[in-house]
Design a protein around this motif. Sequence first.
Motif, PDB file in Angstrom:
ATOM      1  N   ASN A 130       0.903  -1.269  -0.035  1.00 13.69           N
ATOM      2  CA  ASN A 130       0.064   0.117   0.009  1.00 13.69           C
ATOM      3  C   ASN A 130       0.954   1.206   0.041  1.00 13.69           C
ATOM      4  OD1 ASN A 130      -2.048   1.856   0.450  1.00 13.69           O
ATOM      5  ND2 ASN A 130      -2.112   1.383   2.613  1.00 13.69           N
ATOM      6  N   ILE A 131       0.877   2.103  -1.033  1.00 14.00           N
ATOM      7  CA  ILE A 131       1.832   3.122  -1.038  1.00 14.00           C
ATOM      8  C   ILE A 131       0.809   4.560  -1.090  1.00 14.00           C
ATOM      9  CG2 ILE A 131       3.676   4.061  -2.646  1.00 14.00           C
ATOM     10  CD1 ILE A 131       4.040   1.474  -3.712  1.00 14.00           C
ATOM     11  N   ASN A 132       1.329   5.525  -0.534  1.00 15.74           N
ATOM     12  CA  ASN A 132       0.708   6.764  -0.452  1.00 15.74           C
ATOM     13  C   ASN A 132       0.495   7.360  -1.883  1.00 15.74           C
ATOM     14  OD1 ASN A 132       0.932   9.709  -0.235  1.00 15.74           O
ATOM     15  ND2 ASN A 132      -0.122   9.435   1.378  1.00 15.74           N
ATOM     16  N   ALA A 133      -0.669   7.599  -2.205  1.00 17.47           N
ATOM     17  CA  ALA A 133      -0.904   8.061  -3.646  1.00 17.47           C
ATOM     18  C   ALA A 133      -0.182   9.282  -4.106  1.00 17.47           C
ATOM     19  CB  ALA A 133      -2.356   8.225  -3.893  1.00 17.47           C
ATOM     20  N   ASP A 134      -0.294  10.223  -3.044  1.00 18.87           N
ATOM     21  CA  ASP A 134       0.822  11.344  -3.379  1.00 18.87           C
ATOM     22  C   ASP A 134       2.295  11.051  -3.692  1.00 18.87           C
ATOM     23  OD1 ASP A 134      -1.380  13.224  -2.818  1.00 18.87           O
ATOM     24  OD2 ASP A 134      -1.186  12.737  -0.704  1.00 18.87           O
ATOM     25  N   LEU A 135       2.854   9.948  -2.709  1.00 15.83           N
ATOM     26  CA  LEU A 135       4.119   9.684  -3.100  1.00 15.83           C
ATOM     27  C   LEU A 135       4.370   8.889  -4.340  1.00 15.83           C
ATOM     28  CD1 LEU A 135       6.336   7.748  -0.446  1.00 15.83           C
ATOM     29  CD2 LEU A 135       6.303   7.012  -2.855  1.00 15.83           C
ATOM     30  N   VAL A 136       3.427   8.115  -4.661  1.00 19.41           N
ATOM     31  CA  VAL A 136       3.478   7.451  -6.014  1.00 19.41           C
ATOM     32  C   VAL A 136       3.354   8.650  -7.171  1.00 19.41           C
ATOM     33  CG1 VAL A 136       2.249   6.002  -7.872  1.00 19.41           C
ATOM     34  CG2 VAL A 136       2.206   5.429  -5.337  1.00 19.41           C
ATOM     35  N   ALA A 137       2.511   9.673  -7.008  1.00 17.29           N
ATOM     36  CA  ALA A 137       2.538  10.634  -8.126  1.00 17.29           C
ATOM     37  C   ALA A 137       3.838  11.200  -8.027  1.00 17.29           C
ATOM     38  CB  ALA A 137       1.451  11.533  -7.749  1.00 17.29           C
ATOM     39  N   GLY A 138       4.200  11.504  -7.114  1.00 20.14           N
ATOM     40  CA  GLY A 138       5.710  12.244  -7.097  1.00 20.14           C
ATOM     41  C   GLY A 138       6.646  11.602  -7.735  1.00 20.14           C
ATOM     42  N   ARG A 139       6.906  10.097  -7.524  1.00 23.58           N
ATOM     43  CA  ARG A 139       7.797   9.351  -8.196  1.00 23.58           C
ATOM     44  C   ARG A 139       7.691   9.291  -9.699  1.00 23.58           C
ATOM     45  NH1 ARG A 139       9.652   9.616  -3.498  1.00 23.58           N
ATOM     46  NH2 ARG A 139      10.553   7.578  -2.271  1.00 23.58           N
ATOM     47  N   VAL A 140       6.453   8.972  -9.807  1.00 26.12           N
ATOM     48  CA  VAL A 140       6.136   8.936 -11.260  1.00 26.12           C
ATOM     49  C   VAL A 140       6.545   9.906 -12.185  1.00 26.12           C
ATOM     50  CG1 VAL A 140       4.085   8.689 -13.182  1.00 26.12           C
ATOM     51  CG2 VAL A 140       4.157   7.061 -11.000  1.00 26.12           C
TER      52      VAL A 140
END
Length: 292
Positions: A190-200
């Motif tokens: 489970n990954i924080n969606a904000d974190l995923v958006a930043g990494r992407v």
Amino acid sequence: MQKLIEKANILMEALPYIRRFSGKTIVIKYGGHAMADETLKKSFALDVILLKSLGINPVIVHGGGPQINETLKRYGIVSEFVRGMRVTDAATMAVVEMVLVGQVNKEVVGYLNQHGGRAVGLSGKDGTLLLSRKLLQEVRREDGTPEEIDIGFVGDVVKVNEELIRTLEQGRFIPVIAPVGVGVDGESYNINADLVAGRVAAALNAEKLILLTDVAGVKAKDGQLLSSIGVAEIHRLIEEEAITGGMIPKVTCCAEALRDGVKKAHIVDGRVQHAVLLEIFTDVGVGTEIQK
């Protein structure tokens, strides 16, 4: 006639931004009230489709906290949060994956396609899109010293398979990503969606990272909206407790994305109709811009 002229002026204001962002990638984190209100859902879908029609490449990363909360409640599972991150045991992870990948992702994809888009849904497991590892969360002891604690199947992104996203962009598809990562042994995170958006956004060298939220933006201690802040100010605002809870991972991921090559980062009020277009195509914008 005056109304028609005003409309023409609006288009002229947008023209330099259309030229600037044509062919560029913009990563949008979609969540909060904008995912629940029917008017805002339609507004968001049309915004994204317009961006694609203008030659801009939107990539959507969605959340799903309220939907997860509702399903966990039905199963009798109580959630705890540490600095905005959900503590995720095995039972919670199973629900998170089911809701984000099987329910929310398909709803977002379906809504975009229903309004004329060409959206494709992905999770971090598809093509190893989000290779991940366990994330230890840092907290402060009573004496003020930092401590890292294990909060379960909560992940951080090690690597983004940007080739997969680029392939979809070149085919004029809109990628819609559920924030569930995969570990080296196939385990789900489970990954924080904000974190995923930043990494992407960083992996794609995106022109903009836009986080839609349920508040007007980042506020000072006195409650005043900050239209612009520098990365250096973030730590101070957290220490002052002007930034708390779920806003912490938002500003942190913006700072990291800027460090890793993203040109601009914005935290935007998703309760405003056409918030994405207002941020990208107007001189003033909405919400808070975070600068290097």
